[in-house]
Each structure stands twice: as structure tokens, then as C-alpha cells.
Design a protein around this motif. Structure first.
Motif, mmCIF file in Angstrom:
data_model
loop_
_atom_site.group_PDB
_atom_site.id
_atom_site.type_symbol
_atom_site.label_atom_id
_atom_site.label_comp_id
_atom_site.label_asym_id
_atom_site.label_seq_id
_atom_site.Cartn_x
_atom_site.Cartn_y
_atom_site.Cartn_z
ATOM 1 N N ASP A 1 13.963 14.615 -10.981
ATOM 2 C CA ASP A 1 13.852 15.571 -12.086
ATOM 3 C C ASP A 1 15.172 16.304 -12.306
ATOM 4 O O ASP A 1 15.557 16.572 -13.453
ATOM 5 C CB ASP A 1 12.734 16.582 -11.792
ATOM 6 C CG ASP A 1 11.351 15.966 -11.926
ATOM 7 O OD1 ASP A 1 11.244 14.869 -12.500
ATOM 8 O OD2 ASP A 1 10.371 16.577 -11.437
ATOM 9 N N GLY A 2 15.855 16.640 -11.216
ATOM 10 C CA GLY A 2 17.153 17.300 -11.339
ATOM 11 C C GLY A 2 18.176 16.407 -12.006
ATOM 12 O O GLY A 2 18.945 16.849 -12.879
ATOM 13 N N TRP A 3 18.183 15.136 -11.619
ATOM 14 C CA TRP A 3 19.083 14.164 -12.252
ATOM 15 C C TRP A 3 18.763 14.043 -13.739
ATOM 16 O O TRP A 3 19.673 14.028 -14.585
ATOM 17 C CB TRP A 3 18.933 12.822 -11.548
ATOM 18 C CG TRP A 3 19.679 11.685 -12.194
ATOM 19 C CD1 TRP A 3 20.787 11.778 -12.993
ATOM 20 C CD2 TRP A 3 19.368 10.296 -12.110
ATOM 21 N NE1 TRP A 3 21.175 10.529 -13.407
ATOM 22 C CE2 TRP A 3 20.340 9.594 -12.880
ATOM 23 C CE3 TRP A 3 18.382 9.572 -11.446
ATOM 24 C CZ2 TRP A 3 20.319 8.213 -13.006
ATOM 25 C CZ3 TRP A 3 18.374 8.190 -11.572
ATOM 26 C CH2 TRP A 3 19.330 7.537 -12.342
ATOM 27 N N ASN A 4 17.489 13.984 -14.070
ATOM 28 C CA ASN A 4 17.070 13.864 -15.466
ATOM 29 C C ASN A 4 17.556 15.058 -16.287
ATOM 30 O O ASN A 4 18.123 14.894 -17.379
ATOM 31 C CB ASN A 4 15.548 13.755 -15.532
ATOM 32 C CG ASN A 4 15.048 13.481 -16.938
ATOM 33 O OD1 ASN A 4 15.779 12.964 -17.782
ATOM 34 N ND2 ASN A 4 13.809 13.838 -17.210
ATOM 35 N N GLN A 5 17.354 16.259 -15.771
ATOM 36 C CA GLN A 5 17.773 17.461 -16.490
ATOM 37 C C GLN A 5 19.286 17.502 -16.682
ATOM 38 O O GLN A 5 19.785 17.778 -17.781
ATOM 39 C CB GLN A 5 17.293 18.703 -15.744
ATOM 40 C CG GLN A 5 15.787 18.903 -15.765
ATOM 41 C CD GLN A 5 15.351 20.148 -15.026
ATOM 42 O OE1 GLN A 5 16.167 21.037 -14.729
ATOM 43 N NE2 GLN A 5 14.078 20.226 -14.697
ATOM 44 N N GLN A 6 20.024 17.220 -15.603
ATOM 45 C CA GLN A 6 21.486 17.242 -15.698
ATOM 46 C C GLN A 6 21.996 16.198 -16.683
ATOM 47 O O GLN A 6 22.877 16.481 -17.505
ATOM 48 C CB GLN A 6 22.101 16.985 -14.320
ATOM 49 C CG GLN A 6 21.980 18.148 -13.346
ATOM 50 C CD GLN A 6 22.539 17.786 -11.984
ATOM 51 O OE1 GLN A 6 21.844 17.826 -10.973
ATOM 52 N NE2 GLN A 6 23.808 17.429 -11.933
ATOM 53 N N PHE B 1 21.647 18.241 -8.373
ATOM 54 C CA PHE B 1 20.957 19.431 -7.896
ATOM 55 C C PHE B 1 19.460 19.267 -8.179
ATOM 56 O O PHE B 1 19.044 19.263 -9.336
ATOM 57 C CB PHE B 1 21.500 20.678 -8.594
ATOM 58 C CG PHE B 1 22.938 20.968 -8.259
ATOM 59 C CD1 PHE B 1 23.256 21.764 -7.167
ATOM 60 C CD2 PHE B 1 23.971 20.428 -9.017
ATOM 61 C CE1 PHE B 1 24.579 22.026 -6.844
ATOM 62 C CE2 PHE B 1 25.292 20.680 -8.704
ATOM 63 C CZ PHE B 1 25.599 21.483 -7.606
ATOM 64 N N PRO B 2 18.659 19.115 -7.126
ATOM 65 C CA PRO B 2 17.218 18.907 -7.324
ATOM 66 C C PRO B 2 16.582 20.065 -8.083
ATOM 67 O O PRO B 2 17.017 21.214 -7.984
ATOM 68 C CB PRO B 2 16.669 18.820 -5.890
ATOM 69 C CG PRO B 2 17.842 18.434 -5.048
ATOM 70 C CD PRO B 2 19.027 19.088 -5.695
ATOM 71 N N ASN C 1 20.786 24.572 -4.106
ATOM 72 C CA ASN C 1 22.042 25.314 -4.257
ATOM 73 C C ASN C 1 23.269 24.447 -3.982
ATOM 74 O O ASN C 1 24.311 24.622 -4.629
ATOM 75 C CB ASN C 1 22.059 26.531 -3.332
ATOM 76 C CG ASN C 1 21.074 27.600 -3.761
ATOM 77 O OD1 ASN C 1 20.808 27.765 -4.950
ATOM 78 N ND2 ASN C 1 20.513 28.330 -2.814
ATOM 79 N N THR C 2 23.193 23.547 -3.020
ATOM 80 C CA THR C 2 24.351 22.735 -2.642
ATOM 81 C C THR C 2 24.368 21.374 -3.314
ATOM 82 O O THR C 2 25.429 20.792 -3.527
ATOM 83 C CB THR C 2 24.400 22.531 -1.115
ATOM 84 O OG1 THR C 2 23.211 21.853 -0.684
ATOM 85 C CG2 THR C 2 24.471 23.869 -0.401
ATOM 86 N N GLY C 3 23.187 20.845 -3.658
ATOM 87 C CA GLY C 3 23.115 19.538 -4.307
ATOM 88 C C GLY C 3 23.334 18.393 -3.338
ATOM 89 O O GLY C 3 23.558 18.582 -2.142
ATOM 90 N N ILE C 4 23.278 17.180 -3.892
ATOM 91 C CA ILE C 4 23.454 15.961 -3.109
ATOM 92 C C ILE C 4 24.665 15.222 -3.660
ATOM 93 O O ILE C 4 24.731 14.905 -4.847
ATOM 94 C CB ILE C 4 22.208 15.058 -3.198
ATOM 95 C CG1 ILE C 4 20.976 15.817 -2.706
ATOM 96 C CG2 ILE C 4 22.400 13.778 -2.404
ATOM 97 C CD1 ILE C 4 19.684 15.088 -2.956
ATOM 98 N N ALA C 5 25.646 14.961 -2.801
ATOM 99 C CA ALA C 5 26.863 14.268 -3.233
ATOM 100 C C ALA C 5 26.553 12.821 -3.594
ATOM 101 O O ALA C 5 25.797 12.143 -2.903
ATOM 102 C CB ALA C 5 27.906 14.329 -2.125
#
Length: 385
Positions: free
Chosen positions: A41-46, A341-342, A320-324
């Protein structure tokens, strides 16, 4: 009902390690399902936000002869839009070109855009500020692949409106950083007025990007793609990713539910005298079934509590930190940032909680159906069901 919850709670606490092993497995499945869905969902929003900011705007108006998936359509896929229909639209002229960095031949897509535009995030103001003869801006991936930096000059060859080849040196006026690969990889951006002079296609455009106030009306020779239509491909990718990831969710949840099922079967087998006592004391068979079903479903409630204890801090940290994301992944043409960022929405958490509770309740009920068929006298004697 209150009595059932009290008895179920005491029985689970009294079971000790067996209870907490089931709770640990179920809570792990609960946290993992929320986490991976949150990442998608975070990937989709970004990706949607970045796509709108850098490429799609509030829709695109394309020449009917231009196909974004057919590079051969660039040569003739352009035209002049009537002035009365050009309000709240930013023109883009697309041409094929070739650059020769360090003696190499690199095919590129040359795009001319209004240097005064503010619809897209492209730093086109740098084109106005440059005093170079032919200033251009490129993305960081394009700069890395061509080994170019700000101020560098490189020879570029292109075709004009009549198909005649021409060549000149272009100067890199700026390098921008974007997560949208389709405006970066193999792309060179320049002022459309300069591209008109170079090609002789004054006033022509391949496509237009709509601003917020644009209201589309049917225009002959042009087709309009709304924002949602342009984002539909991304939505399909996200849905496909969710579907493939659901296999892992099902496996994790199945392992946890299998542990609960086995525990319920063993519990009914070992507690036959207890079941017979409940019936002898006046409880109906369905009340006893309800007691054991509640007992099994309480595993999910305990799992929610345990999952929150370590899941909430983990979710906050990751949000807050996200996934690289590895650099090669960002060059596949899919909009994806250096870090994802999830996004853990209320709907996601509530839906996952509901799924786990309902699944645990159903699995807990299945073994207890045998209680309704048992003879209380036989059960008091402790004989096998």
C-alpha cells in the motif's frame, strides 16, 4: 456468555506453554500480513503521487497518431491543437535522437516542454537560467548511464520535421532526481521553443499535460487519458503483487490455524470427563460447544495483544525509516523510490484482525461438533469419543 469467556480464559491460562506457543505463531502471522500489505500500500501511494507530480499531471491529451508504446509513432505523431482548446494544457513535443557520449552511440527520447510550466515537477526553470546555446536537463539515471554531469557538452543528432538529419552540441544545464523512471531513463528534456526551432515544427506537440483546472471536451485528432486511466497500469501491477503475496499469507495463517485445530482436538480428547461434567450440571451440548469455540477463538484475541506489543513499535519504525530498494530495481521502468515507506491504514489493520479472528473461530468450531454427538455418561467415564 460471560461464564463461557471466564472459563475459556482460565482454561487457556492454565494450559501454559501450549497456549503461548499457539498465540506466538498466530501473532507472527498477524504481524507479517499487516506488514507486507502495508509495504504494498505504501508503494502504491508513493508511486501514484510521484507519477502525478512528474509525468501524468491531471491527465494527458495525446495526438491520435502517437502511441506511447510504439517508438516509430514519434516521427508523425504530432499536430497543432486549436488555441481555444489549449487552456490549462502544457505542450510536450517528442522526437527520437541519438547522443554520442565518450564516443558511444546512445539512443534517447528528446522531449520539448514549456520552460515556464509548473504542472510537472521537472526543474524546467534551469533551462531559462542557462546561457548555453542548447541547454537540456536529464535525470540522475540518465546522467549515470551516459556519464554526464552539469556543464558537460555532448553531440546530439536528431531529425527535423522533414526527416532530415541535423546535429549539434547540447549542454547539461541540470540533473534532477525522480522516482519515475519513464521521465528519466533515456530521456532528454529541453525547452519546446528551442525544439521547435531545431525541427521546424513550430506550434506542434505530441501530447499535452493537463493542469488541475482542465475540463476536457472532444477534440478531433486528439484523445484524452484521465489520471485514473494513466495510473491503471500501476494499479494492475499492485493488484498482481498483492495476489502473489497472498500465497505467503495463506501459508502462514494455515500453519497458525492448524496448530489451533490440533490443540482443540487434543483438548477435547483429554477433557472428556470435564465435558461430561458440564452436561451433567445442566449445560446443553450446544453450550459446551460454544464454550470450546470461545476458548479456541480467544487464541486470536491473545494473538492481537501479543502482536501489538512488538508489532506497533516495529510498524512505527518501518513507517519512519522505510525499506531501502536496490538501485537495479529502480531501473526496471516501474515507479519505485529508493525507499518504500509502508502505509498502515485503519482499514488494513481492522480487515486483518477480522480475518484472523473469524478464521480462528471457524477452526475452533470444527472439532467441537463431535461434542454434540457424545453421550454424557460415556464422557464421565472418560471413554473415547
Amino acid at each position: 456468555m460471560k461464564l463461557s469467556f471466564q472459563l475459556a480464559y482460565k482454561n487457556l491460562i492454565g494450559a501454559g506453554l501450549r497456549t503461548w506457543l499457539n498465540v506466538a505463531v498466530l501473532s507472527f502471522a498477524f504481524v507479517i500480513i499487516i506488514f507486507f500489505n502495508g509495504v504494498i500500500d505504501g508503494w502504491n501511494q508513493q508511486a501514484r503521487i510521484e507519477g502525478v507530480k512528474w509525468e501524468y499531471g491531471h491527465g494527458q491529451l495525446l495526438n491520435e497518431n502517437y502511441d506511447p508504446f510504439d517508438p516509430f509513432s514519434m516521427q508523425d505523431g504530432h499536430g497543432i491543437l486549436p488555441k481555444e482548446a489549449a487552456g490549462n494544457l502544457t505542450p510536450i513535443l517528442i522526437r527520437q535522437a541519438t547522443i554520442y557520449p565518450e564516443g558511444r552511440m546512445v539512443s534517447v527520447v528528446l522531449k520539448g516542454i514549456d520552460a515556464d510550466q509548473s504542472v510537472l515537477e521537472l526543474p524546467t526553470k534551469l533551462l531559462q537560467a542557462s546561457d548555453a546555446e542548447i541547454p537540456v536537463i536529464i535525470g540522475k539515471r540518465m546522467a549515470a548511464s551516459a556519464n554526464l554531469k552539469v556543464g558537460d557538452q555532448v553531440l546530439m543528432r536528431w531529425r527535423d520535421g522533414n526527416g532530415t538529419f541535423d546535429a549539434a552540441n547540447i549542454t547539461v544545464a541540470g540533473i534532477f532526481d525522480t522516482d519515475v523512471g519513464s521521465v528519466d531513463n533515456g530521456q532528454i528534456w529541453m525547452a519546446i521553443s528551442k525544439l521547435w526551432d531545431m525541427t521546424g515544427l513550430d506550434g506542434h506537440a505530441t501530447m499535452f499535460v493537463a493542469s488541475e483546472g482542465y475540463e476536457h471536451k472532444l477534440i478531433q485528432g486528439w484523445k484524452f487519458d484521465s489520471q485514473e486511466e494513466l495510473l491503471s497500469e500501476l494499479s494492475k501491477i499492485i493488484e498482481m503483487k498483492k495476489t502473489s503475496s497472498s500465497i505467503m499469507y495463506v501459508l502462514l495463517l494455515a500453519i497458525a490455524l492448524l496448530a489451533i485445530f490440533d490443540t482443540q482436538v487434543l483438548s477435547i480428547f483429554r477433557r472428556q470427563k470435564e465435558i461430561g461434567t458440564y452436561v451433567a450440571l445442566g449445560m446443553t451440548r450446544m453450550q459446551v460447544v460454544g464454550l470450546f469455540t470461545v476458548e479456541g477463538s480467544m487464541y486470536s484475541l491473545f494473538a492481537m495483544v501479543v502482536g501489538c506489543l512488538y508489532g506497533i513499535p516495529f510498524f512505527i519504525y518501518m513507517a519512519n525509516t522505510g525499506i531501502a530498494i536496490p538501485a537495479p530495481t529502480q531501473e526496471m521502468g516501474v515507479t519505485i523510490g529508493e525507499r518504500i515507506f509502508p502505509a498502515f491504514g485503519a482499514g488494513l489493520v481492522f480487515g486483518t484482525t477480522l480475518l484472523v479472528v473469524i478464521s480462528a473461530t471457524i477452526v475452533s468450531f470444527l472439532p467441537t461438533r463431535r461434542i454434540a454427538k457424545m453421550d454424557p455418561v460415556t464422557a464421565l467415564k472418560g471413554k473415547l469419543i
